[in-house]
Design a protein around this motif. Structure first.
Motif, PDB file in Angstrom:
ATOM      1  N   UNK A 194       0.817  -1.222   0.000  1.00 56.97           N
ATOM      2  CA  UNK A 194       0.000   0.000   0.000  1.00 56.97           C
ATOM      3  C   UNK A 194       0.850   1.270   0.000  1.00 56.97           C
ATOM      4  N   UNK A 195       2.014   1.206  -0.645  1.00 54.60           N
ATOM      5  CA  UNK A 195       2.906   2.369  -0.775  1.00 54.60           C
ATOM      6  C   UNK A 195       3.261   2.553  -2.242  1.00 54.60           C
ATOM      7  N   UNK A 196       3.219   3.789  -2.692  1.00 58.30           N
ATOM      8  CA  UNK A 196       3.584   4.105  -4.068  1.00 58.30           C
ATOM      9  C   UNK A 196       4.625   5.209  -4.039  1.00 58.30           C
ATOM     10  N   UNK A 197       5.737   4.967  -4.697  1.00 58.22           N
ATOM     11  CA  UNK A 197       6.772   5.980  -4.882  1.00 58.22           C
ATOM     12  C   UNK A 197       7.083   6.015  -6.368  1.00 58.22           C
ATOM     13  N   UNK A 198       6.864   7.173  -6.988  1.00 58.11           N
ATOM     14  CA  UNK A 198       7.103   7.346  -8.421  1.00 58.11           C
ATOM     15  C   UNK A 198       8.315   8.244  -8.591  1.00 58.11           C
ATOM     16  N   UNK A 199       9.318   7.732  -9.242  1.00 58.63           N
ATOM     17  CA  UNK A 199      10.560   8.480  -9.443  1.00 58.63           C
ATOM     18  C   UNK A 199      10.508   9.184 -10.794  1.00 58.63           C
TER      19      UNK A 199
ATOM     20  N   UNK B 184       1.630  11.902  -0.321  1.00 63.34           N
ATOM     21  CA  UNK B 184       1.705  13.350  -0.561  1.00 63.34           C
ATOM     22  C   UNK B 184       0.547  13.813  -1.440  1.00 63.34           C
ATOM     23  N   UNK B 185       0.293  13.056  -2.505  1.00 62.13           N
ATOM     24  CA  UNK B 185      -0.780  13.418  -3.423  1.00 62.13           C
ATOM     25  C   UNK B 185      -2.132  13.362  -2.727  1.00 62.13           C
TER      26      UNK B 185
END
Length: 162
Positions: A120-125, A136-137
């Protein structure tokens, strides 16, 4: 042997019914995508995703969402759903006010992205984005939907879009 096969079929069918009840897919694409995701066989259409990114970077958000929908018809890819939510944020953001309807759709999309993401974590580089995580979004979309005294601050006109 026939009874064992009948029992296996019945258990499998009951499992399918329970999954349909729990997941509540709205389209056939969501059903097939959800089943493919369960067995680890779901992939997105990479060309449509790249088209969506191109539209997104040109601030053509409606077109970007259409391309992302082609890329991920079952809404099972976290990164694609993150970009869908971000497109709603960017289209709905305004210096004097935010479009609540677009922000609500963005909040729904980011919640979908978080739900299907591993852990349940999304990090988009992506260097073109100022917000790189779904948290954040989501916070920015929620902040845009709340009403308080800071909405009447005239310095708000000088804020920048993320």
């Amino acid at each position: 042997m026939l009874r064992a096969a009948g029992l296996a079929f019945t258990v499998t069918y009951a499992g399918l019914i329970l999954w349909l009840y729990a997941a509540q897919p709205q389209t056939v694409e969501e059903v097939t995508g959800g089943l493919a995701a369960q067995v680890g066989a779901y992939t997105i259409d990479q060309q449509a995703f790249e088209d969506g990114l191109t539209f997104f970077r040109r601030d053509q958000f409606v077109e970007a969402r259409a391309a992302f929908a082609r890329a991920d018809p079952a809404s099972r890819d976290a990164r694609t759903q993150f970009y869908v939510a971000y497109s709603y944020y960017r289209q709905g953001w305004g210096r004097t006010y935010n479009d609540d309807a677009l922000f609500k759709k963005g909040l729904d999309a980011v919640d979908r992205a978080i739900a299907v993401a591993p852990d349940h974590r999304i990090i988009v580089d992506d260097p073109g984005l100022q917000m790189h995580t779904a948290d954040e979004l989501r916070a920015e979309l929620q902040r845009g939907l709340t009403r308080d005294l800071s909405d009447f601050n005239p310095l708000r006109l000088f804020r920048s879009r993320k």
